[in-house]
Write an enzyme that holds these catalytic residues in place. Sequence first.
Site, PDB file in Angstrom:
ATOM      1  CG  ASP A  20      24.659  -7.031  83.019  1.00 50.40           C
ATOM      2  OD1 ASP A  20      25.542  -6.997  82.218  1.00 50.40           O
ATOM      3  OD2 ASP A  20      24.473  -7.254  83.969  1.00 50.40           O
ATOM      4  CG  ASN A  22      25.713  -9.122  75.640  1.00 51.79           C
ATOM      5  OD1 ASN A  22      25.001  -9.814  76.200  1.00 51.79           O
ATOM      6  ND2 ASN A  22      26.001  -8.020  74.942  1.00 51.79           N
ATOM      7  N   GLY A  23      29.536  -9.855  78.192  1.00 55.16           N
ATOM      8  CA  GLY A  23      31.060  -9.975  78.539  1.00 55.16           C
ATOM      9  C   GLY A  23      31.443 -10.141  79.123  1.00 55.16           C
ATOM     10  NE  ARG A  33      33.935  -5.477  77.533  1.00 58.48           N
ATOM     11  CZ  ARG A  33      32.846  -5.844  78.330  1.00 58.48           C
ATOM     12  NH1 ARG A  33      33.456  -7.208  79.685  1.00 58.48           N
ATOM     13  NH2 ARG A  33      31.671  -5.316  78.817  1.00 58.48           N
ATOM     14  CB  SER A  65      23.409   2.525  80.119  1.00 54.14           C
ATOM     15  OG  SER A  65      25.329   2.573  80.655  1.00 54.14           O
ATOM     16  CG  ASN A  68      27.120   1.040  78.913  1.00 54.71           C
ATOM     17  OD1 ASN A  68      25.635  -0.233  78.273  1.00 54.71           O
ATOM     18  ND2 ASN A  68      27.872   0.100  79.782  1.00 54.71           N
ATOM     19  CD1 TRP A  69      27.343   8.083  76.819  1.00 56.91           C
ATOM     20  CD2 TRP A  69      28.730   7.253  74.592  1.00 56.91           C
ATOM     21  NE1 TRP A  69      25.954   8.208  75.752  1.00 56.91           N
ATOM     22  CE2 TRP A  69      27.032   7.607  74.644  1.00 56.91           C
ATOM     23  CE3 TRP A  69      28.939   6.679  73.605  1.00 56.91           C
ATOM     24  CZ2 TRP A  69      26.229   8.023  73.194  1.00 56.91           C
ATOM     25  CZ3 TRP A  69      28.772   7.196  72.336  1.00 56.91           C
ATOM     26  CH2 TRP A  69      27.824   6.976  71.800  1.00 56.91           C
ATOM     27  NE  ARG A 188      21.382  -6.453  85.594  1.00 59.04           N
ATOM     28  CZ  ARG A 188      21.943  -5.339  86.157  1.00 59.04           C
ATOM     29  NH1 ARG A 188      21.347  -4.039  86.408  1.00 59.04           N
ATOM     30  NH2 ARG A 188      23.611  -5.185  85.585  1.00 59.04           N
TER      31      ARG A 188
HETATM   32  C1  FPP Z   1      25.610  -5.827  79.182  1.00 56.06           C
HETATM   33  O1  FPP Z   1      26.827  -7.177  78.988  1.00 56.06           O
HETATM   34  C2  FPP Z   1      25.440  -5.414  77.819  1.00 56.06           C
HETATM   35  C3  FPP Z   1      25.705  -4.236  76.900  1.00 56.06           C
HETATM   36  C4  FPP Z   1      26.662  -3.075  77.818  1.00 56.06           C
HETATM   37  C5  FPP Z   1      24.977  -3.818  75.689  1.00 56.06           C
HETATM   38  C6  FPP Z   1      24.043  -4.282  75.187  1.00 56.06           C
HETATM   39  C7  FPP Z   1      23.899  -4.668  73.883  1.00 56.06           C
HETATM   40  C8  FPP Z   1      23.577  -5.612  72.690  1.00 56.06           C
HETATM   41  C9  FPP Z   1      23.046  -7.310  73.701  1.00 56.06           C
HETATM   42  C10 FPP Z   1      23.770  -5.809  71.464  1.00 56.06           C
HETATM   43  C11 FPP Z   1      23.294  -4.608  70.311  1.00 56.06           C
HETATM   44  C12 FPP Z   1      21.664  -4.172  70.822  1.00 56.06           C
HETATM   45  C13 FPP Z   1      20.970  -4.441  69.741  1.00 56.06           C
HETATM   46  C14 FPP Z   1      19.527  -3.713  70.363  1.00 56.06           C
HETATM   47  C15 FPP Z   1      21.686  -4.295  68.484  1.00 56.06           C
HETATM   48  P1  FPP Z   1      27.697  -6.380  79.348  1.00 56.06           P
HETATM   49  O2  FPP Z   1      29.112  -6.038  78.568  1.00 56.06           O
HETATM   50  O3  FPP Z   1      28.479  -5.430  80.453  1.00 56.06           O
HETATM   51  O4  FPP Z   1      28.583  -7.077  80.252  1.00 56.06           O
HETATM   52  P2  FPP Z   1      29.711  -8.254  81.662  1.00 56.06           P
HETATM   53  O5  FPP Z   1      29.052  -7.478  82.429  1.00 56.06           O
HETATM   54  O6  FPP Z   1      29.214  -9.582  81.608  1.00 56.06           O
HETATM   55  O7  FPP Z   1      30.736  -7.264  81.379  1.00 56.06           O
END
Ligand code: FPP
Length: 250
Positions: A20, A22-23, A33, A65, A68-69, A188
Amino acid sequence: MQPGESDATPLPRHVAVIMDGNGRWARQRGLPRVEGHRMGVRAVREVVECARELGISYLTLYAFSLENWGRPEPEVRTLMALLQEFLASELPLMRKHRIRLRAIGDLASLPFAVRQILTRTVSATEGNEEMVLTLGLSYAGRNEIVRAVRKIAAEAAAGTLGPQGVTEELFSERLDTAGMPDPDLVIRTSGEVRISNFLLWQSAYAEFVFTDVLWPDFGKSEFLLALEEFSRRHRRFGLTDEQAGTPPAK
Ligand code: FPP
């Protein structure tokens, strides 16, 4: 000394990770993002490599998830593209390091191209026995449980299963994770302290480690810290300290 190098620091057999942040990582840098997701793939590679080097038998990553869609369509498209790229680029390494790939989730809802490369990678790595890397894709714990219940209901309707036949073991074998041990450790990242529909049944006795580090910044040293934290935990599985052979709880 690294976790797993001595009997005093037990290594988890199965580590599961909710990746968690990335964004937020991208936002902090004024980037879109999707750049956070791109850097997230780098962290995936590092953690897979580290887990394999340490001799962890099962690593499960929550990559996408079911919920996430609902994200903006361009973000979903990028995540699917990154997944496709990852599966294509990592196959040689999975072969070299004898890593078997599995996927859990409502896989039928993935785009055809992703399903195709996923099926190919899963079957190309089927015989590998050093580590099982499982990706949660279009995954949600409640959805997995409902799909398992449907399988059981179908068996009951067909007359091949009666009420007494429904045991915890049988139920586990109808989940997507059939044949895998339950996670010992769930990590996490990003400071959020919740389970978010991940491995609900399977993490009944898991230890949880929450870290503030955002997923793109997570790497070998953070993974080792989480394993160290795990090695300090005393798991009693509902028993007393005396029964479990653990030091008395404070
Ligand atoms: C959560 O961060 C992360 C995800 C929804 C996607 C995870 C995907 C990857 C790490 C890359 C692709 C994976 C593989 C196995 C190639 P968030 O976007 O919810 O972050 P935030 O809560 O800060 O917005």
